[in-house]
Scaffold this active site. Sequence first.
Site, PDB file in Angstrom:
ATOM      1  N   HIS A 196       0.799  -1.097   0.153  1.00 30.12           N
ATOM      2  CA  HIS A 196      -0.117   0.065   0.172  1.00 30.12           C
ATOM      3  C   HIS A 196       0.850   1.220   0.026  1.00 30.12           C
ATOM      4  O   HIS A 196       0.601   2.064  -0.897  1.00 30.12           O
ATOM      5  CB  HIS A 196      -0.648  -0.022   1.308  1.00 30.12           C
ATOM      6  CG  HIS A 196      -1.641   0.966   1.657  1.00 30.12           C
ATOM      7  ND1 HIS A 196      -3.102   1.006   1.282  1.00 30.12           N
ATOM      8  CD2 HIS A 196      -1.331   2.533   2.058  1.00 30.12           C
ATOM      9  CE1 HIS A 196      -3.592   2.494   1.636  1.00 30.12           C
ATOM     10  NE2 HIS A 196      -2.539   3.064   2.028  1.00 30.12           N
ATOM     11  N   GLU A 197       1.812   1.196   0.887  1.00 32.86           N
ATOM     12  CA  GLU A 197       2.750   2.549   1.191  1.00 32.86           C
ATOM     13  C   GLU A 197       3.638   2.615  -0.367  1.00 32.86           C
ATOM     14  O   GLU A 197       3.790   3.854  -0.552  1.00 32.86           O
ATOM     15  CB  GLU A 197       3.720   2.397   2.187  1.00 32.86           C
ATOM     16  CG  GLU A 197       2.733   2.407   3.552  1.00 32.86           C
ATOM     17  CD  GLU A 197       1.937   3.407   3.661  1.00 32.86           C
ATOM     18  OE1 GLU A 197       2.324   4.717   3.151  1.00 32.86           O
ATOM     19  OE2 GLU A 197       0.839   3.434   4.499  1.00 32.86           O
ATOM     20  N   HIS A 218       1.639   4.441  -2.681  1.00 28.14           N
ATOM     21  CA  HIS A 218       1.478   6.089  -2.756  1.00 28.14           C
ATOM     22  C   HIS A 218       2.811   6.379  -3.405  1.00 28.14           C
ATOM     23  O   HIS A 218       2.657   7.546  -3.979  1.00 28.14           O
ATOM     24  CB  HIS A 218       1.422   6.282  -1.292  1.00 28.14           C
ATOM     25  CG  HIS A 218       0.454   6.167  -0.584  1.00 28.14           C
ATOM     26  ND1 HIS A 218      -0.873   6.474  -1.226  1.00 28.14           N
ATOM     27  CD2 HIS A 218      -0.123   5.687   0.541  1.00 28.14           C
ATOM     28  CE1 HIS A 218      -1.892   6.166  -0.338  1.00 28.14           C
ATOM     29  NE2 HIS A 218      -1.504   5.778   0.724  1.00 28.14           N
ATOM     30  N   HIS A 256      -7.087   7.959  -0.935  1.00 26.07           N
ATOM     31  CA  HIS A 256      -7.537   6.786  -0.922  1.00 26.07           C
ATOM     32  C   HIS A 256      -8.842   6.481  -1.344  1.00 26.07           C
ATOM     33  O   HIS A 256      -9.654   7.521  -1.570  1.00 26.07           O
ATOM     34  CB  HIS A 256      -7.620   6.468   0.718  1.00 26.07           C
ATOM     35  CG  HIS A 256      -6.117   6.416   1.392  1.00 26.07           C
ATOM     36  ND1 HIS A 256      -5.711   7.472   2.089  1.00 26.07           N
ATOM     37  CD2 HIS A 256      -5.209   5.314   1.484  1.00 26.07           C
ATOM     38  CE1 HIS A 256      -4.478   7.332   2.600  1.00 26.07           C
ATOM     39  NE2 HIS A 256      -4.389   6.056   2.095  1.00 26.07           N
TER      40      HIS A 256
END
Length: 663
Positions: A246-247, A250, A353
């Site tokens: 997930h990170e 980003h 998100h």
Amino acid sequence: MKPRLIFQYFAYSFLVFLPFINTLPCSYQNPRIEDVLLEVPIEHHHPHRHRRDSENPTETPPDLQKFAPLRIQLHYDKSIQNLTAEVQHFVNTTLLPEAVGYWENALRVRPMKTPIRLRRKCISSFYYYKQGMRNVACDKGCRERTTCGEADIPNDHLLDCLACNNTDDCQTTGEMGEGVKESDFILYVTAHNSKRCEGPETLSYAAHCQQEADFDRPIAGNVNLCPSALSVHNHDYEILTSTVKHEILHALGFSVGLYAFFRDKDGKPRTKRNRYGRPTSLNKQRGYYDWDKNTITTVLREEWWTGEGKVIHPIQMMVTPKVREEARRHFGCDKLEGAELENQGGEGTVLTHWEKRAYENEAMTGTHTQNPVYSRLTLAFLEDTGWYQPNYEVAEDLHWGKQLGCDFAMKSCGEWIHQKRILGEDAYPYCSDIKHDGTKSMAITRCTSQRDSLALCNLIPFQKELPPQYRNFMSLPGVNPDGAKYYGGSVEMADYCPFLQEFEWKMPEKEHKDSRCELEGNGKEGEDILEVYGENSKCFEFPKPWTERKCGRIRVLSHYMAGCYEYQCTNGTLYVGSYNATDMYPCYAENQKVHIKKVVDGWLREGSLICPKCSDYCSSCGPPIVIPDYIGDPELDEPCFAFSKFSVFGLFSCYLAILYIRF
């Protein structure tokens, strides 16, 4: 998001456990404008050509060559060496390679033809552009250190320093590094116990730090792993890998700071550019460039249902072509404007998100709750950046909201629950079982929609009234008429909508156990409802609570309405097995009951399981058959200690048992 909500069951067998619902909010922060360096020369096919040579900064660059699999180069900072040997080995050989490998397999990019050499940071905030200039020139020279997030970039990864006193007086200082070969993105991995790691919910965080000149694609970023949050325990593996993936995403593009740099399928900017090739509007207050409405737009839901009447509810929609297509496809709603973005959670969560209410367990929502998946929607987002071609075959199935239509996608969860209640239908995927009323537990276990875990409805009372637009109930059973406005789902980012959520069992001085059926360590031999946990286990629901009987006494295990049990598929028939069973029980049809009666530890335990559809668990199912009237164990006598030559001891034992139950 608030931290974990802890509650306690009041049945005596639950006293040794502390079950709690776990949410882990994303700790992303959009990098400051001054911390991101643009215009990194990438030298595709024209090593001496710079995009600023073009008189029209909005024209399509010529290098629309074929795409190739994304190559991410991991560079480990020396802070990684401060981790224990076991954790360091896990990070280097499992955690980061798996997370990076997922995106390398999922994405294709315009490949770099030469080594990546990153820009050096300027001493001042002023710099020069000049036609034909290979690199951006600093006004007062370059800093000694150039950082990417928490990491120092090695000099060998950097360009030389170009400094100018004016547009005609420029000189080069320092050496040009060799760069990073055969790579399209450099990920600097750190393990600093930073201030952002102080929160117990923060596992890691990441951001991009440099973007290339031709298409504005991020080509370098940093992921910081919080040392105290790293675990090699099997129960934590899923959440750690999903969080790091997930990170990293980003840093690759899912960032409010990058939306204004998106390009269309032809490589043209989606947002208008100025003569320097930058987006025309810089939002200094929020720290990012503004995007055009063809990327994100505001939509007003003018009749948003609440328990106290209808209100106007503004939402932010990602409306790029592929995202709109996938959002409509997912819900089965052709009039849906796009995909809703998060409107809660503060800076770093809002707009960066997917909306939690609409896409609950999609991995790119703002908080981890359960079973995270990277769906076609997130891959469509990456395609709409103009930088990536996704491999949709790696997309995971998002069951939340799938094919539930426009009412689910475009209306409040309160209206969905209200209408289903009027029709006498289940409000799936929402729920309305109150978990606790502030004084006592009312929690009831259920199965998740995929039947891979136990779950609890996360409907709870808050100390303050919920915001008017999130008051999702007109009334609730057992709650006074004025009290419904205090009740909502515990995940605030989901607009306080209540839903079934996995949980953890936290045992004093021992490791956490969670509610996933597949993990053998979650089980306990001989527990009340005779569960079996393991890789061949699934969740089965009960028609009524189990009971325990002994010496004329009875306990009703009212908190359990589902459990994890072993299953197998044999000759087209589904079978289910319980603890201490010599044979498995056949499930011939959906909703058939399996009756279990076992004497364990001196107690007669009785309960029934509801059979699911065979096709839910088995790939091959036989034709329907005539179902016997009764399937299960024979009747058993209720045990009690007999009076014999040990009659005094027997009486004393039975007395103790009665006291224990009353306790």
